[in-house]
Design a protein around this motif. Structure first.
Motif, PDB file in Angstrom:
ATOM      1  N   VAL A 223      55.324 -39.918 -93.500  1.00  0.00           N
ATOM      2  CA  VAL A 223      56.632 -40.522 -93.196  1.00  0.00           C
ATOM      3  C   VAL A 223      56.707 -40.863 -91.711  1.00  0.00           C
ATOM      4  CG1 VAL A 223      57.868 -39.470 -95.108  1.00  0.00           C
ATOM      5  CG2 VAL A 223      57.627 -38.199 -92.979  1.00  0.00           C
ATOM      6  N   THR A 224      55.593 -41.332 -91.173  1.00  0.00           N
ATOM      7  CA  THR A 224      55.490 -41.919 -89.827  1.00  0.00           C
ATOM      8  C   THR A 224      55.693 -40.923 -88.693  1.00  0.00           C
ATOM      9  OG1 THR A 224      57.827 -42.575 -89.620  1.00  0.00           O
ATOM     10  CG2 THR A 224      56.356 -44.106 -90.771  1.00  0.00           C
ATOM     11  N   VAL A 225      55.499 -39.653 -88.933  1.00  0.00           N
ATOM     12  CA  VAL A 225      55.495 -38.676 -87.841  1.00  0.00           C
ATOM     13  C   VAL A 225      54.053 -38.501 -87.376  1.00  0.00           C
ATOM     14  CG1 VAL A 225      55.952 -36.284 -87.181  1.00  0.00           C
ATOM     15  CG2 VAL A 225      57.548 -37.492 -88.667  1.00  0.00           C
ATOM     16  N   PHE A 226      53.807 -38.717 -86.101  1.00  0.00           N
ATOM     17  CA  PHE A 226      52.439 -38.672 -85.599  1.00  0.00           C
ATOM     18  C   PHE A 226      52.093 -37.250 -85.165  1.00  0.00           C
ATOM     19  CE2 PHE A 226      53.335 -43.207 -85.208  1.00  0.00           C
ATOM     20  CZ  PHE A 226      52.207 -43.727 -85.819  1.00  0.00           C
ATOM     21  N   ASP A 227      51.895 -36.418 -86.162  1.00  0.00           N
ATOM     22  CA  ASP A 227      51.378 -35.077 -85.910  1.00  0.00           C
ATOM     23  C   ASP A 227      49.860 -35.154 -85.842  1.00  0.00           C
ATOM     24  OD1 ASP A 227      50.999 -35.695 -88.575  1.00  0.00           O
ATOM     25  OD2 ASP A 227      51.200 -33.625 -89.243  1.00  0.00           O
ATOM     26  N   LEU A 228      49.186 -34.031 -86.032  1.00  0.00           N
ATOM     27  CA  LEU A 228      47.724 -34.034 -85.944  1.00  0.00           C
ATOM     28  C   LEU A 228      47.102 -34.959 -86.982  1.00  0.00           C
ATOM     29  CD1 LEU A 228      45.086 -32.970 -84.820  1.00  0.00           C
ATOM     30  CD2 LEU A 228      45.317 -30.964 -86.284  1.00  0.00           C
ATOM     31  N   MET A 229      47.571 -34.889 -88.227  1.00  0.00           N
ATOM     32  CA  MET A 229      47.025 -35.767 -89.248  1.00  0.00           C
ATOM     33  C   MET A 229      47.447 -37.208 -89.033  1.00  0.00           C
ATOM     34  SD  MET A 229      45.039 -36.143 -91.751  1.00  0.00           S
ATOM     35  CE  MET A 229      44.616 -34.421 -91.947  1.00  0.00           C
ATOM     36  N   GLY A 230      48.645 -37.421 -88.507  1.00  0.00           N
ATOM     37  CA  GLY A 230      49.085 -38.788 -88.214  1.00  0.00           C
ATOM     38  C   GLY A 230      48.215 -39.437 -87.157  1.00  0.00           C
ATOM     39  N   GLU A 231      47.897 -38.705 -86.102  1.00  0.00           N
ATOM     40  CA  GLU A 231      47.011 -39.242 -85.069  1.00  0.00           C
ATOM     41  C   GLU A 231      45.606 -39.438 -85.616  1.00  0.00           C
ATOM     42  OE1 GLU A 231      47.861 -40.410 -82.366  1.00  0.00           O
ATOM     43  OE2 GLU A 231      49.806 -39.530 -81.885  1.00  0.00           O
ATOM     44  N   ARG A 233      44.817 -40.275 -88.753  1.00  0.00           N
ATOM     45  CA  ARG A 233      44.830 -41.502 -89.554  1.00  0.00           C
ATOM     46  C   ARG A 233      44.859 -42.746 -88.666  1.00  0.00           C
ATOM     47  NH1 ARG A 233      49.631 -41.102 -93.720  1.00  0.00           N
ATOM     48  NH2 ARG A 233      48.735 -43.114 -94.285  1.00  0.00           N
ATOM     49  N   ARG A 234      45.620 -42.677 -87.584  1.00  0.00           N
ATOM     50  CA  ARG A 234      45.682 -43.826 -86.684  1.00  0.00           C
ATOM     51  C   ARG A 234      44.334 -44.040 -85.990  1.00  0.00           C
ATOM     52  NH1 ARG A 234      50.548 -44.466 -82.461  1.00  0.00           N
ATOM     53  NH2 ARG A 234      49.816 -42.425 -81.726  1.00  0.00           N
ATOM     54  N   ALA A 235      43.669 -42.946 -85.582  1.00  0.00           N
ATOM     55  CA  ALA A 235      42.366 -43.091 -84.936  1.00  0.00           C
ATOM     56  C   ALA A 235      41.338 -43.665 -85.903  1.00  0.00           C
ATOM     57  CB  ALA A 235      41.906 -41.727 -84.407  1.00  0.00           C
ATOM     58  N   TYR A 236      41.387 -43.222 -87.157  1.00  0.00           N
ATOM     59  CA  TYR A 236      40.416 -43.733 -88.130  1.00  0.00           C
ATOM     60  C   TYR A 236      40.690 -45.199 -88.460  1.00  0.00           C
ATOM     61  CZ  TYR A 236      37.608 -44.199 -92.330  1.00  0.00           C
ATOM     62  OH  TYR A 236      36.700 -44.622 -93.257  1.00  0.00           O
ATOM     63  N   SER A 237      41.962 -45.574 -88.540  1.00  0.00           N
ATOM     64  CA  SER A 237      42.290 -46.966 -88.863  1.00  0.00           C
ATOM     65  C   SER A 237      41.860 -47.932 -87.768  1.00  0.00           C
ATOM     66  CB  SER A 237      43.795 -47.105 -89.103  1.00  0.00           C
ATOM     67  OG  SER A 237      44.524 -46.855 -87.913  1.00  0.00           O
ATOM     68  N   ARG A 238      41.704 -47.429 -86.544  1.00  0.00           N
ATOM     69  CA  ARG A 238      41.303 -48.286 -85.440  1.00  0.00           C
ATOM     70  C   ARG A 238      39.804 -48.250 -85.171  1.00  0.00           C
ATOM     71  NH1 ARG A 238      46.086 -47.025 -80.937  1.00  0.00           N
ATOM     72  NH2 ARG A 238      47.819 -47.884 -82.158  1.00  0.00           N
ATOM     73  N   SER A 239      39.142 -47.169 -85.572  1.00  0.00           N
ATOM     74  CA  SER A 239      37.716 -47.025 -85.255  1.00  0.00           C
ATOM     75  C   SER A 239      36.817 -47.020 -86.485  1.00  0.00           C
ATOM     76  CB  SER A 239      37.496 -45.724 -84.482  1.00  0.00           C
ATOM     77  OG  SER A 239      37.820 -44.603 -85.295  1.00  0.00           O
ATOM     78  N   TYR A 240      37.378 -46.642 -87.646  1.00  0.00           N
ATOM     79  CA  TYR A 240      36.593 -46.467 -88.869  1.00  0.00           C
ATOM     80  C   TYR A 240      35.425 -45.501 -88.648  1.00  0.00           C
ATOM     81  CZ  TYR A 240      39.269 -50.308 -90.797  1.00  0.00           C
ATOM     82  OH  TYR A 240      40.296 -51.093 -91.229  1.00  0.00           O
ATOM     83  N   ASP A 241      35.660 -44.515 -87.817  1.00  0.00           N
ATOM     84  CA  ASP A 241      34.653 -43.491 -87.527  1.00  0.00           C
ATOM     85  C   ASP A 241      35.029 -42.225 -88.294  1.00  0.00           C
ATOM     86  OD1 ASP A 241      32.848 -41.669 -86.504  1.00  0.00           O
ATOM     87  OD2 ASP A 241      32.933 -42.513 -84.475  1.00  0.00           O
ATOM     88  N   PHE A 242      34.111 -41.755 -89.130  1.00  0.00           N
ATOM     89  CA  PHE A 242      34.405 -40.610 -89.992  1.00  0.00           C
ATOM     90  C   PHE A 242      34.638 -39.320 -89.215  1.00  0.00           C
ATOM     91  CE2 PHE A 242      34.703 -38.514 -93.920  1.00  0.00           C
ATOM     92  CZ  PHE A 242      34.040 -37.293 -93.819  1.00  0.00           C
ATOM     93  N   GLN A 243      34.150 -39.242 -87.982  1.00  0.00           N
ATOM     94  CA  GLN A 243      34.339 -38.019 -87.221  1.00  0.00           C
ATOM     95  C   GLN A 243      35.809 -37.789 -86.872  1.00  0.00           C
ATOM     96  OE1 GLN A 243      33.349 -37.893 -82.887  1.00  0.00           O
ATOM     97  NE2 GLN A 243      32.314 -39.835 -83.314  1.00  0.00           N
ATOM     98  N   ALA A 244      36.651 -38.788 -87.086  1.00  0.00           N
ATOM     99  CA  ALA A 244      38.086 -38.593 -86.864  1.00  0.00           C
ATOM    100  C   ALA A 244      38.605 -37.447 -87.722  1.00  0.00           C
ATOM    101  CB  ALA A 244      38.840 -39.888 -87.177  1.00  0.00           C
ATOM    102  N   TYR A 245      38.201 -37.402 -88.981  1.00  0.00           N
ATOM    103  CA  TYR A 245      38.662 -36.345 -89.882  1.00  0.00           C
ATOM    104  C   TYR A 245      37.928 -35.023 -89.633  1.00  0.00           C
ATOM    105  CZ  TYR A 245      41.251 -39.922 -92.374  1.00  0.00           C
ATOM    106  OH  TYR A 245      42.129 -40.929 -92.685  1.00  0.00           O
ATOM    107  N   ILE A 246      36.720 -35.096 -89.122  1.00  0.00           N
ATOM    108  CA  ILE A 246      36.017 -33.855 -88.777  1.00  0.00           C
ATOM    109  C   ILE A 246      36.730 -33.140 -87.638  1.00  0.00           C
ATOM    110  CG2 ILE A 246      33.869 -32.894 -87.866  1.00  0.00           C
ATOM    111  CD1 ILE A 246      32.353 -35.030 -89.366  1.00  0.00           C
ATOM    112  N   TRP A 247      37.159 -33.897 -86.626  1.00  0.00           N
ATOM    113  CA  TRP A 247      37.896 -33.288 -85.523  1.00  0.00           C
ATOM    114  C   TRP A 247      39.239 -32.741 -86.002  1.00  0.00           C
ATOM    115  CZ3 TRP A 247      35.741 -31.587 -81.457  1.00  0.00           C
ATOM    116  CH2 TRP A 247      34.638 -32.217 -80.896  1.00  0.00           C
ATOM    117  N   ALA A 248      39.886 -33.418 -86.922  1.00  0.00           N
ATOM    118  CA  ALA A 248      41.138 -32.900 -87.472  1.00  0.00           C
ATOM    119  C   ALA A 248      40.913 -31.565 -88.171  1.00  0.00           C
ATOM    120  CB  ALA A 248      41.754 -33.910 -88.439  1.00  0.00           C
TER     121      ALA A 248
END
Length: 276
Positions: A223-231, A233-248
């Motif tokens: 619901v558009t709150v940029f918590d840890l998972m929100g950030e 998702r935004r990082a992955y949508s801009r980079s398409y780098d799978f390590q975004a979810y590993i860091w999460a």
């Protein structure tokens, strides 16, 4: 004498067959070796990724989202704890007028998904915008942050109320009777005698509820709150780098592990008299 000895030997239960733990030990060593190998490769990967352009670019965003997650979970747990006390008291009340509404509240929020509850509050409040605006509540419900806090607080209050109710019921009735024999009033007995003992019983379930809230807080990103998972998702949508979810996952694991260790220390501290 021989007959007596034979009788005793006849009454002696048969010896249990010796169990061989060789297979279990080998399996345990193999599993530990696999975990060690997986941990080594994960550590090696994170070390390499730490110096990557991705981490340099989004590290601050991850820290910001991590702090937002802490705020959401912390505020929701505190509000839920304040609400859980009267709800638990109402659940234990002898009056049906108090007991049944509290039961319905707990039944609804424990029986429906937190995601659905968040959607009901965030999207459903728009249906009643004129009514909410007329009483001055629309500025509250139009903000996703406040809707998430409200949904999470109501949800965890139901779980905490049941934890507290069960812990109070676990305290022996003799504690009530002994305190009444001393002439103490029921509110004093509840807050000075019963609740301190109940909290020791409820420590472990409370810790589990906090961990569940930490992991469930990822719903806020929907619901558009940029918590840890929100950030994330935004990082992955801009980079398409799978390590975004590993860091999460690493951030969530770190938070849960720190909480687990702190809670274990708190439990040992509060129950040190029982160990003696």
């Amino acid at each position: 004498m021989t007959m007596t000895t034979g009788f005793i030997e006849a009454r002696r239960p048969p010896a249990a067959p010796a169990r061989s733990w060789t297979g279990a030990r080998i399996t345990g060593h193999v599993l530990m070796a696999l975990w060690a190998i997986a941990g080594f490769f994960l550590l090696w990967y994170l070390t390499e990724a730490y110096f990557s352009p991705f981490f340099e670019k989004y590290a601050e965003k991850y820290v910001s989202g991590f702090l937002v997650t802490l705020q959401i979970v912390g505020i929701s747990l505190v509000i839920g704890a304040l609400l859980s006390v009267p709800i638990a008291m109402a659940r234990n009340s002898r009056f049906a007028l108090l007991r049944w509404p509290a039961y319905a509240y707990v039944y609804f929020f424990r029986g429906t998904p937190l995601l659905a509850q968040t959607f009901l509050i965030y999207y459903g409040s728009g249906t009643f915008r004129p009514e909410l605006a007329s009483v001055g509540l629309w500025p509250f419900f139009r903000e996703a942050w406040f809707c998430v806090i409200l949904a999470f607080s109501l949800n965890t209050a139901a779980y905490q109320a049941e934890i507290l109710r069960g812990a109070i019921a676990n305290v022996p009735k003799g504690q009530w009777e002994g305190a009444m024999a001393l002439g103490l009033s029921r509110p004093v007995i509840l807050f000075k005698v019963i609740l301190p003992q109940a909290m020791m019983v409820a420590l472990r379930p409370y810790g589990n509820e906090i961990i569940l809230m930490i992991k469930g807080s990822a719903i806020a990103s929907i619901v558009t709150v940029f918590d840890l998972m929100g950030e994330t998702r935004r990082a992955y949508s801009r980079s398409y780098d799978f390590q975004a979810y590993i860091w999460a996952a690493v951030f969530y694991l770190f938070l849960v592990e720190v909480l687990r260790r702190v809670w274990d220390m708190l439990e040992r501290r509060l129950t040190r008299h029982l160990a003696r």
